[in-house]
Design a protein around this motif. Structure first.
Motif, short mmCIF file in Angstrom:
data_model
loop_
_atom_site.label_atom_id
_atom_site.label_comp_id
_atom_site.label_asym_id
_atom_site.label_seq_id
_atom_site.Cartn_x
_atom_site.Cartn_y
_atom_site.Cartn_z
N SER A 17 0.77 -1.27 0.07
CA SER A 17 0.09 0.08 -0.06
C SER A 17 1.06 1.13 0.09
CB SER A 17 -1.00 -0.12 1.36
OG SER A 17 -1.93 0.81 1.17
N ARG A 49 -8.21 -1.43 8.66
CA ARG A 49 -9.27 -0.52 8.78
C ARG A 49 -9.12 0.64 9.03
NH1 ARG A 49 -14.21 -3.97 11.80
NH2 ARG A 49 -13.77 -5.90 10.46
N GLU A 83 -8.25 2.21 5.89
CA GLU A 83 -9.48 2.48 4.76
C GLU A 83 -9.97 3.69 5.47
OE1 GLU A 83 -11.67 -1.06 4.82
OE2 GLU A 83 -10.91 -1.69 3.01
#
Length: 67
Positions: A35, A56, A59
């Motif tokens: 990422s 989480r 995001e």
């Protein structure tokens, strides 16, 4: 020495390494499973293991200092 289009001289292809901003794991090139984000104007790569562990937070765009 041979010259390539654009004025670059012919030199061996040097691979770049990226380092995970969380755990320090390094990889040659940029793996597709990693990422990438920009925080405070600084680009940060995160390896797939760290990304899975903190998905989480990533995001919801929480700063990495939080997680």
């Amino acid at each position: 020495m041979t010259s390539l289009p654009g004025g670059d001289s012919a030199q061996p292809n040097h691979q770049q390494y990226v380092v995970c901003a969380r755990c320090g794991t390094s990889a040659q090139g940029t793996p597709l499973t990693w990422s990438y984000s920009v925080e405070d104007g600084v680009g940060r790569h995160v390896c797939d293991s760290c990304a899975r562990e903190h998905i989480r937070a990533i995001e919801t765009r929480l700063d990495s200092d939080w997680w």
